[in-house]
Design a protein around this motif. Structure first.
Motif, PDB file in Angstrom:
ATOM      1  N   LEU A 493      32.746  34.359  12.826  1.00 41.52           N
ATOM      2  CA  LEU A 493      32.069  35.408  12.074  1.00 41.52           C
ATOM      3  C   LEU A 493      33.062  36.498  11.689  1.00 41.52           C
ATOM      4  O   LEU A 493      34.192  36.524  12.177  1.00 41.52           O
ATOM      5  N   ALA A 494      32.610  37.403  10.849  1.00 45.88           N
ATOM      6  CA  ALA A 494      33.427  38.576  10.540  1.00 45.88           C
ATOM      7  C   ALA A 494      33.747  39.309  11.842  1.00 45.88           C
ATOM      8  O   ALA A 494      32.873  39.447  12.708  1.00 45.88           O
ATOM      9  N   PRO A 495      34.979  39.782  12.010  1.00 45.23           N
ATOM     10  CA  PRO A 495      35.393  40.354  13.298  1.00 45.23           C
ATOM     11  C   PRO A 495      34.487  41.441  13.848  1.00 45.23           C
ATOM     12  O   PRO A 495      34.285  41.536  15.063  1.00 45.23           O
ATOM     13  N   TYR A 496      33.918  42.269  12.954  1.00 47.92           N
ATOM     14  CA  TYR A 496      33.097  43.370  13.462  1.00 47.92           C
ATOM     15  C   TYR A 496      31.802  42.898  14.108  1.00 47.92           C
ATOM     16  O   TYR A 496      31.111  43.672  14.782  1.00 47.92           O
ATOM     17  N   LYS A 497      31.457  41.627  13.948  1.00 47.51           N
ATOM     18  CA  LYS A 497      30.186  41.123  14.461  1.00 47.51           C
ATOM     19  C   LYS A 497      30.265  40.608  15.900  1.00 47.51           C
ATOM     20  O   LYS A 497      29.230  40.312  16.502  1.00 47.51           O
ATOM     21  N   TYR A 498      31.463  40.471  16.447  1.00 46.55           N
ATOM     22  CA  TYR A 498      31.543  39.890  17.793  1.00 46.55           C
ATOM     23  C   TYR A 498      30.934  40.854  18.815  1.00 46.55           C
ATOM     24  O   TYR A 498      30.977  42.073  18.656  1.00 46.55           O
ATOM     25  N   PRO A 499      30.325  40.339  19.881  1.00 44.73           N
ATOM     26  CA  PRO A 499      29.715  41.215  20.894  1.00 44.73           C
ATOM     27  C   PRO A 499      30.780  41.943  21.703  1.00 44.73           C
ATOM     28  O   PRO A 499      31.687  41.321  22.257  1.00 44.73           O
ATOM     29  N   ARG A 500      30.673  43.273  21.756  1.00 40.23           N
ATOM     30  CA  ARG A 500      31.673  44.058  22.486  1.00 40.23           C
ATOM     31  C   ARG A 500      31.521  43.893  23.997  1.00 40.23           C
ATOM     32  O   ARG A 500      32.467  44.097  24.755  1.00 40.23           O
ATOM     33  N   HIS A 501      30.326  43.553  24.436  1.00 41.99           N
ATOM     34  CA  HIS A 501      30.064  43.351  25.867  1.00 41.99           C
ATOM     35  C   HIS A 501      29.278  42.056  26.036  1.00 41.99           C
ATOM     36  O   HIS A 501      28.426  41.735  25.200  1.00 41.99           O
ATOM     37  N   ILE A 502      29.544  41.332  27.114  1.00 42.45           N
ATOM     38  CA  ILE A 502      28.797  40.113  27.417  1.00 42.45           C
ATOM     39  C   ILE A 502      28.400  40.144  28.891  1.00 42.45           C
ATOM     40  O   ILE A 502      29.228  40.400  29.767  1.00 42.45           O
ATOM     41  N   ALA A 503      27.126  39.903  29.139  1.00 44.60           N
ATOM     42  CA  ALA A 503      26.610  39.810  30.509  1.00 44.60           C
ATOM     43  C   ALA A 503      26.078  38.403  30.722  1.00 44.60           C
ATOM     44  O   ALA A 503      25.314  37.895  29.893  1.00 44.60           O
ATOM     45  N   PHE A 504      26.467  37.780  31.822  1.00 48.99           N
ATOM     46  CA  PHE A 504      25.982  36.440  32.140  1.00 48.99           C
ATOM     47  C   PHE A 504      24.753  36.564  33.036  1.00 48.99           C
ATOM     48  O   PHE A 504      24.783  37.253  34.064  1.00 48.99           O
ATOM     49  N   VAL A 505      23.653  35.951  32.619  1.00 52.07           N
ATOM     50  CA  VAL A 505      22.381  36.030  33.354  1.00 52.07           C
ATOM     51  C   VAL A 505      21.829  34.619  33.575  1.00 52.07           C
ATOM     52  O   VAL A 505      22.234  33.658  32.909  1.00 52.07           O
ATOM     53  N   THR A 506      20.913  34.494  34.515  1.00 53.10           N
ATOM     54  CA  THR A 506      20.332  33.176  34.821  1.00 53.10           C
ATOM     55  C   THR A 506      19.182  32.818  33.895  1.00 53.10           C
ATOM     56  O   THR A 506      18.874  31.645  33.697  1.00 53.10           O
ATOM     57  N   GLU A 507      18.534  33.845  33.326  1.00 53.64           N
ATOM     58  CA  GLU A 507      17.448  33.590  32.378  1.00 53.64           C
ATOM     59  C   GLU A 507      17.229  34.823  31.514  1.00 53.64           C
ATOM     60  O   GLU A 507      17.650  35.926  31.867  1.00 53.64           O
TER      61      GLU A 507
END
Length: 527
Positions: A493-507
């Motif tokens: 995607l366009a660079p500005y669209k990437y998620p700045r933060h990612i959290a891993f969750v079970t559901e």
């Protein structure tokens, strides 16, 4: 855009009772299976008899025209009897979600002023709790398949039907008379009682069930979405009955195992030829270790709605089963799908084209139409729009605007006339002054081999600027790092669209239909 003329399919005559309409379409199919559930088969002939007995019984309780009847029942052969029986009698069934709390049902009883309740035995305890909490009194509770002895104010459904003769003729309702209610599942606040007319399900069955999906009499239909939802009501009742098809009904949750059991003919020795699902369900099925082989099922048509279908998911399903997923969008307010791909024209990554008989318009913040390629708020003009939200004039005026219905969705119109989903109007994110679609980022994340599901929201940083945050569920046994997923999105995607933060969750938090509840993720971030 000029709408396709619908006068050739308009409800006939000054009087129109939708329940009678469906029964009259199937008078020559008395011996054919109309509905099949885990306990048996209900033929069209038996259905007609039971609907008319239900109508007589409800009127014998002293209920008058247009009074409401709360319908709190699991999907099964008694559900269409209750729903159509009330409509046949000129009463207004209020079909409600079976996964709510006693507080929710207490509110709905009071809001609808229901004069009777039709309930499944398994749900009687929660209804009893609601009746205790509510100041509203109902005259009678009719219980389908009770699990325990009943109280004097309660009566078993079979005994109730046996005690009354079939009603000789339907109530003389008109096409524009109130036919039934559905409660919309708003993301905040109390649900809204959405009032639909007798004609509205007629329109959706004719314009979408017959003309787009081209359902056939020899089809066996099976819907993961339950009958109390607008999507499920069309899928599993009004559409199949309008062509004389057979419907499989399932009271349990639509887990992959439960769905596969029915796909493989494990109930009633019939295999569905038509399946209606939602993207989250399809993702779970494709990730399941016991995914059926292509030649083990009889699917000829597969429909999706409830949330936008990621292109990669549709393509994977097609590769495995050899059948396209026909993705569309509908709403409680419009009753069913108004924008859709078709069985012969599928463009994955889009929601397709306007259903003939409906107009679509995208409007900007100033209310003016937006050009192709620009995101706009989706408005719909069509014959199945709801009459109002009961007792909520402000919301009614905001949603139903001079023949147009405001959907609350953001879309972009493409050069070929198809439409691409951009998220809910209140979910769209403006990052660095540019709109970012949460769905677009989610659809990219799930293309990663390790990702099962993803949900994206906006979070405000220390400078007060909105940044994207993704909540990611990994597949069993799979691994991925935050840096790896960010790079994956940047590459696509366009660079500005990437998620700045990612959290891993079970559901991920979801509604009963499997829609991801982003507002709960936002609440979690604020807490």
């Amino acid at each position: 855009m000029t709408p396709v003329a619908t006068t050739d399919v308009a409800p006939p005559g000054e009087l129109f009772n939708f329940a009678q309409h469906l029964l009259s379409l199937n008078v020559d199919r008395a011996a054919k299976a109309a509905f099949v559930d885990d306990l048996g088969t209900l033929t069209y002939g038996s259905l007609a008899d039971r609907v008319r007995r239900m109508a007589t019984g409800l009127r014998s309780l002293g209920l008058k025209r247009e009074e409401r009847v709360l319908l709190l029942m699991l999907d099964g052969n008694d559900w269409p009897v209750a729903f159509l029986g009330a409509m046949y009698a000129g009463l207004v069934p209020v079909a409600v979600n079976t996964l709510l709390t006693a507080d929710d049902y207490a509110y709905m009883l009071e809001h609808s002023r229901a004069q009777a309740v039709l309930v499944s035995g398994a749900l009687l305890p929660v209804l009893t709790g609601a009746l205790i909490k509510s100041d509203h009194e109902v005259g009678k509770v009719v219980v389908s398949r009770p699990a325990a002895p009943l109280h004097p104010a309660e009566v078993e459904l079979e005994a109730f039907l046996d005690a009354h003769a079939p009603m000789a003729k339907p109530a003389p309702t008109g096409a524009d008379d109130p036919g039934f209610w559905l409660y919309s599942s708003g993301s905040t606040g109390r649900p809204k009682g959405t009032v639909h007319s007798h004609a509205n399900p007629y329109w959706t069955a004719e314009l979408y069930g017959r003309r787009v999906l081209e359902l056939r009499e020899d089809d066996v239909c099976f819907s993961a979405a339950k009958l109390f939802f607008a999507y499920g009501l069309g899928n599993a009742l009004t559409f199949p009955m309008s062509v004389g098809a057979t419907t499989l009904l399932m009271g349990e949750r639509p887990t992959p195992d439960a769905v596969f059991k029915r796909w493989l003919g494990g109930v009633g020795d019939v295999k569905p030829t038509v399946f209606y699902g939602a993207p989250t369900g399809f993702a779970g099925m494709l990730a399941h270790p016991q995914l059926p082989a292509r030649d083990a099922v009889s699917l000829r048509l597969v429909s999706s709605a409830g949330e936008a279908l990621p292109a990669e998911l549709g393509e994977r399903f097609k590769r495995h089963f050899g059948v396209d997923i026909v993705d569309g969008i509908g709403s409680t307010e419009m009753l069913h799908i108004f924008l859709s791909n078709t069985p012969t024209r599928v463009r994955y990554g889009t929601t397709g084209w306007p259903v003939p008989g409906y107009e679509i318009e995208l409007r900007g913040d100033d209310g003016a139409p937006v050009p192709d390629g620009e995101p706009g708020d989706l408005y719909i003009h069509g014959p199945s729009s709801a009459m109002m939200y009961w007792g909520n004039r402000a919301k009614t005026r905001d949603t139903f605007q001079g023949g147009w219905t405001k959907s609350g969705d953001k879309y972009v119109r493409n050069a070929d006339g198809s439409y691409t989903y951009g998220g809910r109007s209140d979910d769209m994110l403006k990052v660095s002054g540019i709109y970012v679609s949460p769905f677009e980022v989610e659809a990219t994340l799930v293309q990663h081999a390790a990702v099962l599901e993803a949900a994206v929201i906006g979070v405000v940083d220390a400078e007060g600027l909105t940044k994207t945050k993704a909540f990611v569920v990994l597949k069993d046994g799979a691994q991925a790092t935050e840096a790896e997923l960010k790079a994956f999105v940047k590459d696509k995607l366009a660079p500005y669209k990437y998620p700045r933060h990612i959290a891993f969750v079970t559901e991920l938090p979801k509604t009963a239909t499997g829609k991801i509840q982003r507002f709960k993720l936002r609440e979690l971030e604020r807490s």
